[in-house]
Design an enzyme around this catalytic site. Structure first.
Site, mmCIF file in Angstrom:
data_model
loop_
_atom_site.group_PDB
_atom_site.id
_atom_site.type_symbol
_atom_site.label_atom_id
_atom_site.label_comp_id
_atom_site.label_asym_id
_atom_site.label_seq_id
_atom_site.Cartn_x
_atom_site.Cartn_y
_atom_site.Cartn_z
ATOM 1 C CE LYS A 73 16.802 20.314 -4.402
ATOM 2 N NZ LYS A 73 17.780 19.818 -3.482
ATOM 3 C CE LYS B 9 22.144 24.609 -5.118
ATOM 4 N NZ LYS B 9 22.712 24.251 -3.840
ATOM 5 C CE LYS C 225 19.680 23.085 3.952
ATOM 6 N NZ LYS C 225 20.434 22.294 2.960
HETATM 7 N N1 AQP Z 1 13.199 18.229 -1.488
HETATM 8 C C1 AQP Z 1 13.921 17.211 -1.045
HETATM 9 N N2 AQP Z 1 13.369 15.968 -0.975
HETATM 10 C C2 AQP Z 1 14.091 14.917 -0.506
HETATM 11 N N3 AQP Z 1 15.375 15.032 -0.091
HETATM 12 C C3 AQP Z 1 15.942 16.249 -0.150
HETATM 13 N N4 AQP Z 1 17.171 16.705 0.184
HETATM 14 C C4 AQP Z 1 17.254 18.034 -0.060
HETATM 15 N N5 AQP Z 1 16.090 18.478 -0.556
HETATM 16 C C5 AQP Z 1 15.262 17.403 -0.623
HETATM 17 C C6 AQP Z 1 18.219 15.853 0.714
HETATM 18 O O1 AQP Z 1 18.708 16.452 1.903
HETATM 19 C C7 AQP Z 1 20.109 16.164 2.008
HETATM 20 C C8 AQP Z 1 20.854 17.414 2.280
HETATM 21 O O2 AQP Z 1 20.737 18.321 1.229
HETATM 22 P P1 AQP Z 1 21.710 19.571 1.205
HETATM 23 O O3 AQP Z 1 21.236 20.593 2.113
HETATM 24 O O4 AQP Z 1 23.087 19.171 1.469
HETATM 25 O O5 AQP Z 1 21.678 20.004 -0.263
HETATM 26 P P2 AQP Z 1 20.534 20.288 -1.242
HETATM 27 O O6 AQP Z 1 20.064 19.019 -1.847
HETATM 28 O O7 AQP Z 1 21.114 21.229 -2.182
HETATM 29 O O8 AQP Z 1 19.371 20.915 -0.317
HETATM 30 P P3 AQP Z 1 18.491 22.147 -0.640
HETATM 31 O O9 AQP Z 1 17.531 22.347 0.439
HETATM 32 O O10 AQP Z 1 17.935 22.020 -1.997
HETATM 33 O O11 AQP Z 1 19.523 23.326 -0.552
HETATM 34 P P4 AQP Z 1 19.785 24.428 -1.609
HETATM 35 O O12 AQP Z 1 18.493 25.182 -1.747
HETATM 36 O O13 AQP Z 1 20.879 25.243 -0.966
HETATM 37 O O14 AQP Z 1 20.206 23.754 -2.864
HETATM 38 C C9 AQP Z 1 20.524 15.472 0.719
HETATM 39 O O15 AQP Z 1 20.573 14.072 0.944
HETATM 40 C C10 AQP Z 1 19.402 15.796 -0.231
HETATM 41 O O16 AQP Z 1 19.235 14.798 -1.212
#
Ligand code: AQP
Length: 338
Positions: free
Chosen positions: A201, A118, A204
Site C-alpha cells: 500500500k 511494523k 508515509k
Molecule cells: N494507501 C492507502 N490507501 C487508502 N487509504 C489509506 N490510508 C492510509 N494509507 C492508505 C488511510 O488513511 C487514514 C489515515 O492513515 P494513518 O496515517 O492514520 O495511518 P496509516 O494507515 O498507518 O497510514 P500510512 O501512510 O500507511 O502511515 P505509516 O506509513 O506510518 O503506516 C486511514 O483511514 C487509512 O486507512
C-alpha cells in the site's frame, strides 16, 4: 449509512507521522468531506499520540500536525461544521484507552497485521505503545460514541477490534453503553497502492519517495512520479476483469476513477485500448488539477500557524464537551469513586 440505536456520529483520524499522501486523501480525507456535507455530526482528529508509537522528532511532529490540519481544511473540512482537533488536547482519549487496555486481550493485539508488519522481527524492541495502538484507536472512536468511521481498507482489522472491545465491555459490565461501530470503507480507492510496487500500500513510512504522491508535491513532481510508476507492457483493458492480474495497472485506473469521481468501468470505457504512454499523462493532468488547489491552500494556511493552532484548540474544547461526560459515565460503570 446503516442504522444503530445510537445517534449517528462520525469519527476518524490521520497520524501526523509524515507527509499526507494520495492514499490518505482518497481513502480517508476526501470521504471525510463527503460525510461532513451529508449533515451528520463529524469529528476529525490529528492523532498525534498515535504518531509517537514510533520515534518522531518533536519539531517535525509539531510541524506535521499543523500541516495535516492545513490539509484537512484545504481539502474542504470546515472547522465550523466539523470538529477538528489534535488528539493530545483531549486527554479523555488516553484515559479511556487505559480502561480498554484492561478489556482487550493480549491475543487480540498479537493478531493485528499492522503490529506484525511494523514491529516485524524486532518486536522485542518495538514500543509498548505500538502494541497497544489499536486500544487507543478504539478509545478515539468510542469516547464520542461514534457510530461510523470512514477509513481505508488497511484499517478494517482495527475497526473489528474496536467492535470487539465495545462488545466485551458491554458484556463484562452488563450494559449497552458503547456502540458497535460500523467501518465505512467505500469508493474506488480504498487501498491505494505504492507506485513502485502494486503489492504494497502507498504509505508515509515507505523509504522510497517515488512510491507515493504527497499532497504537497508540485505539478512537475507529480508528473515525474506518475511517469516513473511501475506498469506492464500491455494496453489497458476495456473491462475491470482485465485488471485482475495486473495490480499496477489496476492501481492507476483506481486512482483515476477516484479522482474523477467515476467508476472503474466508466474509466475503462474511455481509456480501454490505450497504452500507458497515453494514459499516464492523462492521469498526471487530472491529479494536478485536483491536488494543486489543495496544496496551494495548504501552503497559504501554513503561513499563519497561529490560526491553525486556534482552530485546533477550539475544536478540542468542542470535542471535550462530548468526551468528558462519556468518560465520567464509563468510570461510574467500572466502579471508580468520583
Ligand atoms: N494507501 C492507502 N490507501 C487508502 N487509504 C489509506 N490510508 C492510509 N494509507 C492508505 C488511510 O488513511 C487514514 C489515515 O492513515 P494513518 O496515517 O492514520 O495511518 P496509516 O494507515 O498507518 O497510514 P500510512 O501512510 O500507511 O502511515 P505509516 O506509513 O506510518 O503506516 C486511514 O483511514 C487509512 O486507512
Amino acid at each position: 449509512m446503516s442504522e444503530t440505536a445510537f445517534q449517528p456520529r462520525v469519527f476518524s483520524g490521520i497520524q501526523p507521522s509524515g507527509d499526507l499522501h494520495l492514499g490518505n486523501y482518497l481513502g480517508a480525507l476526501k470521504r471525510f468531506v463527503t460525510m461532513q456535507d451529508q449533515g451528520i455530526e463529524t469529528i476529525y482528529c490529528m492523532v498525534d499520540l498515535h504518531a509517537i508509537t514510533v520515534w518522531q522528532d518533536p519539531t517535525d511532529l509539531r510541524n506535521a500536525t499543523r500541516e495535516l490540519a492545513a490539509g484537512f481544511i484545504a481539502a474542504g473540512l470546515d472547522p465550523e461544521k466539523s470538529i477538528l482537533f489534535n488528539q493530545s488536547q483531549v486527554p479523555e482519549h488516553a484515559q479511556l484507552a487505559w480502561i480498554f487496555n484492561c478489556v482487550a486481550r493480549m491475543g487480540w493485539m498479537q493478531r493485528m497485521t499492522q503490529w506484525k508488519d511494523k514491529a516485524g522481527k524486532n518486536a522485542q524492541n518495538a514500543s509498548l505503545g505500538l502494541f497497544a495502538y489499536p486500544s487507543l484507536m478504539a478509545a478515539d472512536i468510542l469516547i464520542y460514541h461514534a457510530t461510523h468511521v470512514p477509513v481505508g481498507d488497511d484499517q478494517k482489522q482495527h475497526l473489528e477490534l474496536t467492535r470487539d472491545i465495545a462488545m466485551k465491555f458491554n458484556h463484562d459490565y452488563k450494559v449497552d453503553f458503547f456502540p458497535v461501530t460500523e467501518p465505512v470503507i467505500e469508493g474506488a480507492a480504498t487501498r491505494v497502492m505504492s507506485l513502485r510496487d502494486g503489492s504494497k500500500k502507498m504509505s508515509k513510512s515507505d523509504p522510497s519517495a517515488a512510491s507515493r504522491i504527497n499532497m504537497t508535491d508540485d505539478a512537475d513532481t507529480i508528473a515525474k512520479k506518475i511517469r516513473k510508476a511501475k506498469t506492464d507492457p500491455e494496453a489497458l483493458p476495456s473491462e475491470a476483469k482485465g485488471l485482475e492480474e495486473r495490480p499496477e495497472a489496476r492501481n492507476l485506473v483506481n486512482i483515476y476513477a477516484a479522482l474523477s469521481e467515476t467508476s472503474v468501468d466508466d474509466v475503462l470505457r474511455d481509456v480501454g485500448g490505450k497504452q500507458f504512454s497515453e494514459f499516464k499523462p492523462m492521469l498526471s493532468e487530472l491529479a494536478v488539477e485536483k491536488l494543486a488547489p489543495i496544496s496551494g491552500e495548504m501552503a497559504r494556511l501554513m503561513q499563519d500557524t497561529s490560526e491553525i493552532d486556534a482552530i485546533l484548540h477550539r475544536g478540542s474544547e468542542r470535542a471535550r464537551a462530548i468526551a468528558a461526560p462519556i468518560l465520567e459515565q464509563t468510570y461510574e460503570i467500572v466502579g471508580m469513586v468520583r
